[in-house]
Design a protein around this motif. Structure first.
Motif, PDB file in Angstrom:
ATOM      1  N   MET A   1      35.471 -11.176  12.516  1.00 39.40           N
ATOM      2  CA  MET A   1      35.872 -10.853  11.208  1.00 39.40           C
ATOM      3  C   MET A   1      35.557  -9.406  10.805  1.00 39.40           C
ATOM      4  O   MET A   1      34.538  -8.892  11.325  1.00 39.40           O
ATOM      5  CB  MET A   1      34.762 -11.943  10.355  1.00 39.40           C
ATOM      6  CG  MET A   1      35.279 -13.412  10.836  1.00 39.40           C
ATOM      7  SD  MET A   1      33.910 -14.538  10.040  1.00 39.40           S
ATOM      8  CE  MET A   1      34.289 -14.425   8.296  1.00 39.40           C
ATOM      9  N   THR A   2      35.837  -9.166   9.813  1.00 39.16           N
ATOM     10  CA  THR A   2      35.964  -7.826   9.250  1.00 39.16           C
ATOM     11  C   THR A   2      34.566  -7.702   8.185  1.00 39.16           C
ATOM     12  O   THR A   2      34.151  -9.108   7.944  1.00 39.16           O
ATOM     13  CB  THR A   2      36.955  -7.397   8.348  1.00 39.16           C
ATOM     14  OG1 THR A   2      37.013  -8.028   7.235  1.00 39.16           O
ATOM     15  CG2 THR A   2      38.227  -7.235   9.118  1.00 39.16           C
ATOM     16  N   PRO A   3      33.955  -6.656   7.817  1.00 37.50           N
ATOM     17  CA  PRO A   3      32.665  -6.831   7.169  1.00 37.50           C
ATOM     18  C   PRO A   3      33.068  -7.374   5.837  1.00 37.50           C
ATOM     19  O   PRO A   3      32.228  -8.176   5.162  1.00 37.50           O
ATOM     20  CB  PRO A   3      32.508  -5.366   7.108  1.00 37.50           C
ATOM     21  CG  PRO A   3      32.793  -4.661   8.421  1.00 37.50           C
ATOM     22  CD  PRO A   3      33.996  -5.559   8.716  1.00 37.50           C
ATOM     23  N   GLY A   4      34.147  -7.220   5.292  1.00 37.27           N
ATOM     24  CA  GLY A   4      34.659  -7.607   4.066  1.00 37.27           C
ATOM     25  C   GLY A   4      34.404  -9.299   3.823  1.00 37.27           C
ATOM     26  O   GLY A   4      34.193  -9.896   2.943  1.00 37.27           O
ATOM     27  N   GLN A   5      35.152  -9.696   4.952  1.00 38.92           N
ATOM     28  CA  GLN A   5      35.335 -11.153   5.038  1.00 38.92           C
ATOM     29  C   GLN A   5      33.999 -11.722   5.197  1.00 38.92           C
ATOM     30  O   GLN A   5      33.582 -12.946   4.836  1.00 38.92           O
ATOM     31  CB  GLN A   5      35.996 -11.520   6.408  1.00 38.92           C
ATOM     32  CG  GLN A   5      37.437 -11.047   6.260  1.00 38.92           C
ATOM     33  CD  GLN A   5      38.536 -11.560   7.421  1.00 38.92           C
ATOM     34  OE1 GLN A   5      37.878 -11.467   8.618  1.00 38.92           O
ATOM     35  NE2 GLN A   5      39.563 -11.822   7.316  1.00 38.92           N
ATOM     36  N   VAL A   6      32.933 -11.148   6.036  1.00 42.32           N
ATOM     37  CA  VAL A   6      31.653 -11.722   6.236  1.00 42.32           C
ATOM     38  C   VAL A   6      30.918 -11.812   4.877  1.00 42.32           C
ATOM     39  O   VAL A   6      30.369 -12.586   4.369  1.00 42.32           O
ATOM     40  CB  VAL A   6      30.784 -10.776   7.142  1.00 42.32           C
ATOM     41  CG1 VAL A   6      29.502 -11.200   7.215  1.00 42.32           C
ATOM     42  CG2 VAL A   6      31.389 -10.928   8.647  1.00 42.32           C
ATOM     43  N   PHE A   7      31.147 -10.584   4.085  1.00 42.94           N
ATOM     44  CA  PHE A   7      30.521 -10.341   2.688  1.00 42.94           C
ATOM     45  C   PHE A   7      30.962 -11.589   1.939  1.00 42.94           C
ATOM     46  O   PHE A   7      30.185 -12.105   1.208  1.00 42.94           O
ATOM     47  CB  PHE A   7      30.597  -9.084   2.190  1.00 42.94           C
ATOM     48  CG  PHE A   7      30.185  -8.925   0.650  1.00 42.94           C
ATOM     49  CD1 PHE A   7      29.195  -8.819   0.680  1.00 42.94           C
ATOM     50  CD2 PHE A   7      31.023  -8.879  -0.046  1.00 42.94           C
ATOM     51  CE1 PHE A   7      28.612  -8.571  -0.653  1.00 42.94           C
ATOM     52  CE2 PHE A   7      30.626  -8.772  -1.541  1.00 42.94           C
ATOM     53  CZ  PHE A   7      29.140  -8.506  -1.889  1.00 42.94           C
ATOM     54  N   THR A   8      32.329 -11.741   1.889  1.00 42.65           N
ATOM     55  CA  THR A   8      33.045 -12.657   1.240  1.00 42.65           C
ATOM     56  C   THR A   8      32.313 -14.173   1.415  1.00 42.65           C
ATOM     57  O   THR A   8      32.032 -14.827   0.509  1.00 42.65           O
ATOM     58  CB  THR A   8      34.720 -13.016   1.239  1.00 42.65           C
ATOM     59  OG1 THR A   8      34.967 -11.510   0.835  1.00 42.65           O
ATOM     60  CG2 THR A   8      35.027 -13.823   0.277  1.00 42.65           C
ATOM     61  N   VAL A   9      32.291 -14.497   2.737  1.00 43.37           N
ATOM     62  CA  VAL A   9      31.682 -15.532   2.905  1.00 43.37           C
ATOM     63  C   VAL A   9      30.346 -15.994   2.719  1.00 43.37           C
ATOM     64  O   VAL A   9      29.687 -17.084   2.059  1.00 43.37           O
ATOM     65  CB  VAL A   9      31.955 -15.968   4.705  1.00 43.37           C
ATOM     66  CG1 VAL A   9      31.007 -17.304   5.236  1.00 43.37           C
ATOM     67  CG2 VAL A   9      33.184 -15.991   5.002  1.00 43.37           C
ATOM     68  N   ALA A  10      29.543 -14.555   2.868  1.00 45.63           N
ATOM     69  CA  ALA A  10      28.091 -14.739   2.282  1.00 45.63           C
ATOM     70  C   ALA A  10      27.882 -15.009   0.908  1.00 45.63           C
ATOM     71  O   ALA A  10      27.223 -15.775   0.301  1.00 45.63           O
ATOM     72  CB  ALA A  10      27.314 -13.435   2.604  1.00 45.63           C
ATOM     73  N   VAL A  11      29.125 -14.405   0.071  1.00 41.40           N
ATOM     74  CA  VAL A  11      28.595 -14.513  -1.579  1.00 41.40           C
ATOM     75  C   VAL A  11      29.396 -15.961  -2.014  1.00 41.40           C
ATOM     76  O   VAL A  11      28.661 -16.537  -2.659  1.00 41.40           O
ATOM     77  CB  VAL A  11      29.912 -13.537  -1.956  1.00 41.40           C
ATOM     78  CG1 VAL A  11      29.843 -13.814  -3.515  1.00 41.40           C
ATOM     79  CG2 VAL A  11      29.326 -12.139  -1.892  1.00 41.40           C
ATOM     80  N   ILE A  12      30.275 -16.543  -1.234  1.00 43.67           N
ATOM     81  CA  ILE A  12      30.623 -17.949  -1.617  1.00 43.67           C
ATOM     82  C   ILE A  12      29.459 -18.952  -1.208  1.00 43.67           C
ATOM     83  O   ILE A  12      29.105 -19.840  -1.893  1.00 43.67           O
ATOM     84  CB  ILE A  12      31.969 -18.342  -0.479  1.00 43.67           C
ATOM     85  CG1 ILE A  12      33.091 -17.490  -1.200  1.00 43.67           C
ATOM     86  CG2 ILE A  12      32.065 -19.954  -0.725  1.00 43.67           C
ATOM     87  CD1 ILE A  12      34.256 -17.763  -0.510  1.00 43.67           C
ATOM     88  N   GLY A  13      28.801 -18.728  -0.150  1.00 47.60           N
ATOM     89  CA  GLY A  13      27.731 -19.355   0.384  1.00 47.60           C
ATOM     90  C   GLY A  13      26.399 -19.427  -0.627  1.00 47.60           C
ATOM     91  O   GLY A  13      26.172 -20.435  -1.018  1.00 47.60           O
TER      92      GLY A  13
END
Length: 72
Positions: A1-13
């Motif tokens: 996963m790219t850092p942007g995707q990890v950040f997006t998942v973290a924000v959604i969580g």
């Protein structure tokens, strides 16, 4: 996963956690208010019943046959 995707998942969580906590607090507050209103209604009903019993007692006492006491 790219850092942007990890950040997006973290924000959604994080947002899901905030929404979940808000719903939990809202539910707890709603239950508290419901129980408080029910307790107030029960207390009011008990007070009305007590007043009625007192009133019935007074009416029964006034209905007793009494003799006239001589006046001095």
């Amino acid at each position: 996963m790219t850092p942007g995707q990890v950040f997006t998942v973290a924000v959604i969580g994080g947002l899901a956690a905030i929404v979940g906590l808000a719903l939990g607090v809202g539910l707890a507050l709603g239950l508290y208010l419901l129980v408080a209103r029910l307790m107030d209604a029960v207390e009011e009903r008990q007070e009305q019943r007590r007043r009625r019993r007192d009133s019935d007692t007074c009416r029964a006492i006034f209905a007793l046959p009494t003799t006239d006491h001589p006046t001095e």
